[in-house]
Design a protein around this motif. Structure first.
Motif, PDB file in Angstrom:
ATOM      1  N   VAL A 213      41.278  52.717  28.360  1.00  0.00           N
ATOM      2  CA  VAL A 213      41.559  51.553  28.724  1.00  0.00           C
ATOM      3  C   VAL A 213      42.657  51.647  29.877  1.00  0.00           C
ATOM      4  O   VAL A 213      42.584  51.127  31.067  1.00  0.00           O
ATOM      5  CB  VAL A 213      42.233  50.384  27.726  1.00  0.00           C
ATOM      6  N   ALA A 214      43.762  52.581  29.708  1.00  0.00           N
ATOM      7  CA  ALA A 214      44.985  52.526  30.734  1.00  0.00           C
ATOM      8  C   ALA A 214      44.382  53.166  31.886  1.00  0.00           C
ATOM      9  O   ALA A 214      44.710  52.990  33.063  1.00  0.00           O
ATOM     10  CB  ALA A 214      45.954  53.467  29.947  1.00  0.00           C
ATOM     11  N   ALA A 215      43.415  54.373  31.691  1.00  0.00           N
ATOM     12  CA  ALA A 215      43.078  54.974  32.720  1.00  0.00           C
ATOM     13  C   ALA A 215      42.225  54.300  33.755  1.00  0.00           C
ATOM     14  O   ALA A 215      41.835  54.514  34.794  1.00  0.00           O
ATOM     15  CB  ALA A 215      42.103  56.195  32.249  1.00  0.00           C
ATOM     16  N   HIS A 216      41.608  53.138  33.137  1.00  0.00           N
ATOM     17  CA  HIS A 216      40.558  52.529  34.108  1.00  0.00           C
ATOM     18  C   HIS A 216      41.558  51.578  35.130  1.00  0.00           C
ATOM     19  O   HIS A 216      40.832  51.393  36.409  1.00  0.00           O
ATOM     20  CB  HIS A 216      39.837  51.436  33.407  1.00  0.00           C
ATOM     21  N   MET A 217      42.727  51.412  34.989  1.00  0.00           N
ATOM     22  CA  MET A 217      43.483  50.922  36.031  1.00  0.00           C
ATOM     23  C   MET A 217      43.733  51.859  37.245  1.00  0.00           C
ATOM     24  O   MET A 217      44.000  51.388  38.217  1.00  0.00           O
ATOM     25  CB  MET A 217      44.955  50.800  35.645  1.00  0.00           C
ATOM     26  N   LEU A 218      43.229  53.098  37.211  1.00  0.00           N
ATOM     27  CA  LEU A 218      43.028  54.214  38.354  1.00  0.00           C
ATOM     28  C   LEU A 218      41.937  53.832  38.926  1.00  0.00           C
ATOM     29  O   LEU A 218      42.028  54.096  40.314  1.00  0.00           O
ATOM     30  CB  LEU A 218      43.400  55.563  37.970  1.00  0.00           C
ATOM     31  N   TYR A 219      40.907  53.435  38.331  1.00  0.00           N
ATOM     32  CA  TYR A 219      39.586  53.631  38.736  1.00  0.00           C
ATOM     33  C   TYR A 219      39.293  52.639  40.169  1.00  0.00           C
ATOM     34  O   TYR A 219      39.606  51.568  40.180  1.00  0.00           O
ATOM     35  CB  TYR A 219      38.497  53.114  37.855  1.00  0.00           C
ATOM     36  N   GLU A 220      38.981  53.365  41.345  1.00  0.00           N
ATOM     37  CA  GLU A 220      38.787  52.725  42.554  1.00  0.00           C
ATOM     38  C   GLU A 220      40.055  51.759  42.865  1.00  0.00           C
ATOM     39  O   GLU A 220      39.665  50.653  43.708  1.00  0.00           O
ATOM     40  CB  GLU A 220      37.687  51.692  42.427  1.00  0.00           C
ATOM     41  N   ASN A 221      41.104  52.033  42.563  1.00  0.00           N
ATOM     42  CA  ASN A 221      42.442  51.246  42.988  1.00  0.00           C
ATOM     43  C   ASN A 221      43.256  52.093  43.730  1.00  0.00           C
ATOM     44  O   ASN A 221      43.604  53.156  43.308  1.00  0.00           O
ATOM     45  CB  ASN A 221      43.101  50.633  41.682  1.00  0.00           C
ATOM     46  N   ALA A 222      43.877  51.625  44.768  1.00  0.00           N
ATOM     47  CA  ALA A 222      44.642  52.446  45.712  1.00  0.00           C
ATOM     48  C   ALA A 222      46.013  52.503  44.804  1.00  0.00           C
ATOM     49  O   ALA A 222      46.732  53.399  44.706  1.00  0.00           O
ATOM     50  CB  ALA A 222      44.804  52.015  47.134  1.00  0.00           C
ATOM     51  N   ASP A 223      46.492  51.337  44.422  1.00  0.00           N
ATOM     52  CA  ASP A 223      47.597  51.225  43.640  1.00  0.00           C
ATOM     53  C   ASP A 223      47.364  51.038  41.927  1.00  0.00           C
ATOM     54  O   ASP A 223      46.675  49.928  41.722  1.00  0.00           O
ATOM     55  CB  ASP A 223      48.460  50.312  44.030  1.00  0.00           C
ATOM     56  N   PRO A 224      47.498  51.828  41.193  1.00  0.00           N
ATOM     57  CA  PRO A 224      47.191  51.572  39.703  1.00  0.00           C
ATOM     58  C   PRO A 224      48.177  50.543  38.942  1.00  0.00           C
ATOM     59  O   PRO A 224      47.807  50.137  37.852  1.00  0.00           O
ATOM     60  CB  PRO A 224      47.465  52.887  38.927  1.00  0.00           C
ATOM     61  N   TYR A 225      49.200  49.969  39.490  1.00  0.00           N
ATOM     62  CA  TYR A 225      50.027  49.070  38.771  1.00  0.00           C
ATOM     63  C   TYR A 225      49.848  47.883  39.480  1.00  0.00           C
ATOM     64  O   TYR A 225      50.359  46.987  38.741  1.00  0.00           O
ATOM     65  CB  TYR A 225      51.693  49.615  38.835  1.00  0.00           C
ATOM     66  N   ARG A 226      49.995  47.736  40.701  1.00  0.00           N
ATOM     67  CA  ARG A 226      49.743  46.227  41.354  1.00  0.00           C
ATOM     68  C   ARG A 226      48.524  46.042  42.074  1.00  0.00           C
ATOM     69  O   ARG A 226      48.250  46.674  42.856  1.00  0.00           O
ATOM     70  CB  ARG A 226      51.074  46.186  42.334  1.00  0.00           C
ATOM     71  N   MET A 227      48.008  44.799  41.698  1.00  0.00           N
ATOM     72  CA  MET A 227      46.612  44.562  42.398  1.00  0.00           C
ATOM     73  C   MET A 227      47.139  42.889  43.146  1.00  0.00           C
ATOM     74  O   MET A 227      47.278  42.195  42.312  1.00  0.00           O
ATOM     75  CB  MET A 227      45.628  44.465  41.341  1.00  0.00           C
ATOM     76  N   ARG A 228      46.730  42.650  44.243  1.00  0.00           N
ATOM     77  CA  ARG A 228      46.718  41.556  44.983  1.00  0.00           C
ATOM     78  C   ARG A 228      45.469  40.676  44.452  1.00  0.00           C
ATOM     79  O   ARG A 228      44.385  41.217  44.795  1.00  0.00           O
ATOM     80  CB  ARG A 228      46.980  41.592  46.521  1.00  0.00           C
ATOM     81  N   GLU A 229      45.811  39.456  44.262  1.00  0.00           N
ATOM     82  CA  GLU A 229      44.561  38.486  43.906  1.00  0.00           C
ATOM     83  C   GLU A 229      44.979  37.370  44.664  1.00  0.00           C
ATOM     84  O   GLU A 229      46.142  37.116  45.205  1.00  0.00           O
ATOM     85  CB  GLU A 229      44.620  37.995  42.534  1.00  0.00           C
ATOM     86  N   PRO A 230      44.063  36.497  45.130  1.00  0.00           N
ATOM     87  CA  PRO A 230      44.289  35.292  45.756  1.00  0.00           C
ATOM     88  C   PRO A 230      45.693  34.615  45.427  1.00  0.00           C
ATOM     89  O   PRO A 230      46.422  33.942  46.172  1.00  0.00           O
ATOM     90  CB  PRO A 230      43.118  34.238  45.657  1.00  0.00           C
TER      91      PRO A 230
END
Lengths: 112, 473
Positions: free
Chosen positions: B261-278
Motif C-alpha cells: 500500500v505504501a509503495a504504491h505512492m511511488l508509482y508514476e508519481n514524481a513526489d511520493p509524499y505530496r500530490m497537487r489536486e485542484p
C-alpha cells in the motif's frame, strides 16, 4: 548483509543489491526511478552511494543536475529519483513511451 | 459553451454526513478486464459505490491528439456492463473518469453511447451525468491573456502559438463536479479528463469525510490491484472514514500489506509524499500503515492542505506531422560486427537521397534509424555490451504530409535492402519484415502543455448534463 560482505561484493551493481529497480513516466514530462532494497543495511549503503548523488544521475541520464529530486524512504527501504524527462513522452525522438526501460543505466551503478 | 450548468445553478442537495464509505475500484483502467466476481464480492461486502478510471496519458499523445480511445470498444463495454448491471441491482452509483482514454468530449460521447447500448440490452434505466472537460483554444488563450496560466515544472511560460497548435485541450477535473453530479442524483457519472483520484475523493468528500483520508485512499486505489501483492489481481475495495482508510483486496489470493500500500505512492508519481489536486495538496509524509490482518491494511495520518488558489491542470496534444516506418532485419555477422559504422552510413545515405531524389531539405522531414537489439531503447545512454545475434532496424520518417513521409521511406527502401559496409565487394541483402515494406502511421501528435489554469472555483471549466437513460424500444 553488511556483516557478511565478501571481497567480491565490492563491485556489486545496484541491480544485484536491490529487490527491484524500476522506471516509469510520472506524466509526460517526468521520469521517475524507484529502488526497493531488501534490508535496512542495504538501504543505508545505497542511500549513501552514488545512486543518490544528483551529479551521478545527471551524467548517467544526460540531464541538468538542478532538476533532479531524490527521496530517501527508510520506512519502505526505498529510494526514489525523479527527473524531467530528457525527451518529452511520445515526441519524435522518444525511445521509450512509458519510460519502462529507463532503469537500466541506474541499475548498473556499482554500489560497493 | 457555458461554464455553469443547471445542477450548479440550482444547487445540488447536500449529501448527509456519513461515518464511512466503501468503494470498489475493480481495475486501473476501464476495459482492462476484471473478474465479474470482483464487483459481486464488493457489493456483498457492503460497497456504497463503484469507481473506475478510463484514461491516462501514459500511452502517449496520440489518444488526446486524435480524440480516440486506446481501449477497444468491446472491452470497455464489457467492463461497464459488469459494473452497471451489478450497481443498478444494488442501487449504488458508478463513476467513470477520463472517458475514452484522454477524456475529450468525443471520449465522453463514446462511453455514453456504450452506456445507452447496455441500457437497451440489459433493460436498465438510470440517471446519467456527463461531465465534459475539453477546453476550446479561445478559453485557454483568454486565461493566458489574463495572466491565469501557470507553468508546471519543468515547462517554461506558455505562449499563444503553442495553444493554437493543440488538436485537443482538456482540463483535469477534481472532485467537485463529480460530487455535484452525484448529489443531483446521478446513477452513472461519465466524466471527461479527471485527476486519477477525483472519483473516489468525490464519493467520500460529498459525505463530509475528512479530505486527508479521502484523497490518500483515492490515490492508493487508482490502479486497482496495483497496491496489492498481485498487481494483476481482481481489484480492491477501500473503506474510508475521518481517521483513515482500509484497503481490502477483492480476490482470495492477493494481499494489501503495509509495504504494497505504501509503495504504491511511488508509482508514476514524481513526489511520493505530496500530490497537487485542484483543491489543494495531499501530504502523506505522516501517514502510518498498519496491517489489520494478513490481507488488509489500515492507513492513518494522511493530511490535505487546502489551496488558496484552485488550479486545473491542462493537457494538450498538438499535430506533429505524418509518419511512415519500415522494419528490416540484419543477421549477417559481418555487418553486426561493424554495426555502428553501418548505421552511420545508412543514416548519411538516407539523408543524401532525401535531397538528391526528392529535393527535400533537412527542415522538411525527420528521419531516425533505430537498431532494436543494439541500442534502440536507450540510445546514447546505452552502456554497451557484446555484438548482438541479430538486430531489427526500424526506420521512422516524419514529414508534414503522409505522401512525403512515405516517399522518403520508399526512397530509403533500396538502401535498407542492400547497404554494404564500406569496402565490401558484394551487395548484401537484408530481411524486410513485410511487403510493402512501409507502414503508414498517419497523423502523429506530441504533448505540448505542462501548465495549469487558475480558477475562481474548481467547477468553472466543466460542463455537466443529465439524461434519464432507458431502454430504446
Amino acid at each position: 548483509m553488511a556483516e557478511t560482505v565478501a571481497p567480491s561484493s565490492s563491485s556489486r551493481t545496484l541491480a544485484e543489491v536491490a529487490d527491484l529497480v524500476r522506471a516509469k513516466n510520472a506524466g509526460p514530462f517526468w521520469l521517475t526511478l524507484d529502488v526497493f532494497l531488501p534490508t535496512d543495511e542495504a538501504f543505508e549503503r545505497v542511500a549513501a552511494s552514488a545512486v543518490t548523488d544528483p551529479a551521478t544521475i545527471a551524467a548517467l541520464y544526460r540531464t541538468p543536475a538542478e532538476g533532479i529530486r531524490v527521496f530517501r524512504m527508510p520506512a519502505l527501504k526505498a529510494i526514489k529519483i525523479s527527473l524531467p524527462r530528457p525527451v518529452v513522452q511520445g515526441s519524435f525522438a522518444d525511445r521509450d513511451m512509458h519510460s519502462g526501460q529507463q532503469h537500466v543505466p541506474l541499475a548498473g551503478i556499482v554500489v560497493g | 459553451m457555458t461554464d455553469s450548468l443547471t445542477a450548479e445553478a440550482t444547487g445540488p442537495a447536500p449529501s448527509p454526513k456519513r461515518d464511512s464509505i466503501r468503494i470498489v475500484f475493480p481495475i486501473g483502467m476501464l476495459g482492462g478486464g476484471f473478474p465479474e466476481e470482483t464487483v459481486a464480492r464488493g457489493i456483498r461486502l457492503g460497497a456504497d459505490a463503484i469507481a473506475v478510471d478510463g484514461g491516462s496519458t501514459d500511452s502517449g499523445p496520440s489518444y488526446l491528439g486524435a480524440g480516440v480511445a486506446k481501449t477497444p470498444r468491446g472491452a470497455a463495454k464489457r467492463d461497464l456492463r459488469v459494473m452497471l448491471v451489478a450497481a443498478r441491482a444494488a442501487g449504488i452509483p458508478v463513476v467513470v473518469t477520463s472517458a475514452g482514454t484522454s477524456g475529450t468530449d468525443s471520449g465522453v460521447d463514446w462511453l455514453a453511447g456504450i452506456a445507452q447500448e447496455i441500457a437497451d440490452e440489459e433493460s436498465l434505466t438510470f440517471r446519467l451525468a456527463t461531465i465534459r472537460s475539453e477546453l476550446a483554444q479561445e478559453q485557454v488563450l483568454g486565461a493566458l491573456a489574463a495572466g491565469r496560466i501557470r507553468a508546471l515544472e519543468p515547462a517554461g511560460p506558455l505562449d499563444a502559438a503553442t495553444v493554437e497548435r493543440c488538436s485537443h485541450i482538456v482540463g483535469l477535473m477534481g472532485h467537485a463536479p463529480i460530487a455535484d453530479a452525484l448529489d443531483a442524483g446521478a446513477d452513472l457519472v461519465i466524466a471527461g479528463r479527471a485527476s486519477d483520484t477525483a472519483s473516489v475523493a468525490a464519493l467520500a468528500l460529498r459525505h463530509g469525510i475528512a479530505p486527508g483520508p479521502a484523497w490518500h485512499a483515492a490515490k492508493t486505489v487508482e490502479c486497482g490491484s496495483q497496491c496489492t501483492t498481485d498487481p494483476l489481481g481482481g481489484g480492491v475495495m477501500v473503506e474510508i472514514d475521518d481517521d483513515g482508510f482500509t484497503v481490502v483486496p477483492l480476490d482470495d489470493t492477493s494481499a494489501a500489506t503495509p509495504m504494497t500500500v505504501a509503495a504504491h505512492m511511488l508509482y508514476e508519481n514524481a513526489d511520493p509524499y505530496r500530490m497537487r489536486e485542484p483543491a489543494g495538496i495531499l501530504d502523506t509524509s505522516a501517514a502510518v500503515y498498519t496491517a489489520l490482518d494478513e490481507r488488509t491494511t489500515r492507513v492513518e495520518g494522511s493530511r490535505f492542505e487546502a489551496a488558496e488558489q484552485p488550479t486545473i491542470k491542462l493537457e494538450g496534444s498538438a499535430f506533429a506531422g505524418y509518419e511512415t516506418m519500415s522494419l528490416v532485419g540484419v543477421r549477417d555477422p559481418e555487418i553486426l560486427a561493424h554495426l555502428d559504422a553501418w548505421l552511420a552510413r545508412l543514416d548519411g545515405e538516407l539523408r543524401r537521397r532525401a535531397h538528391a531524389f526528392l529535393g527535400l531539405e533537412p527542415a522538411d522531414y525527420d528521419l531516425e534509424v533505430r537498431a532494436y537489439g543494439h541500442n534502440a531503447v536507450l540510445g546514447d545512454l546505452e552502456p554497451g555490451g557484446s555484438v548482438p545475434r541479430e538486430v531489427g532496424v526500424l526506420l521512422r520518417v516524419r514529414a508534414a504530409d503522409q505522401a512525403t513521409a512515405t516517399a522518403l521511406a520508399k526512397t530509403a527502401n533500396p538502401v535498407l535492402l542492400h547497404l554494404p559496409l564500406a569496402g565490401m565487394t558484394h551487395l548484401p541483402s537484408f530481411a524486410f519484415a513485410t511487403s510493402p515494406a512501409e507502414f503508414e502511421r498517419g497523423a502523429v501528435y506530441e504533448f505540448v502543455l505542462q501548465h495549469a489554469i487558475e480558477v475562481a472555483d474548481e467547477r468553472d471549466l466543466f460542463r455537466t448534463e443529465f439524461q434519464e437513460v432507458a431502454p430504446r424500444g
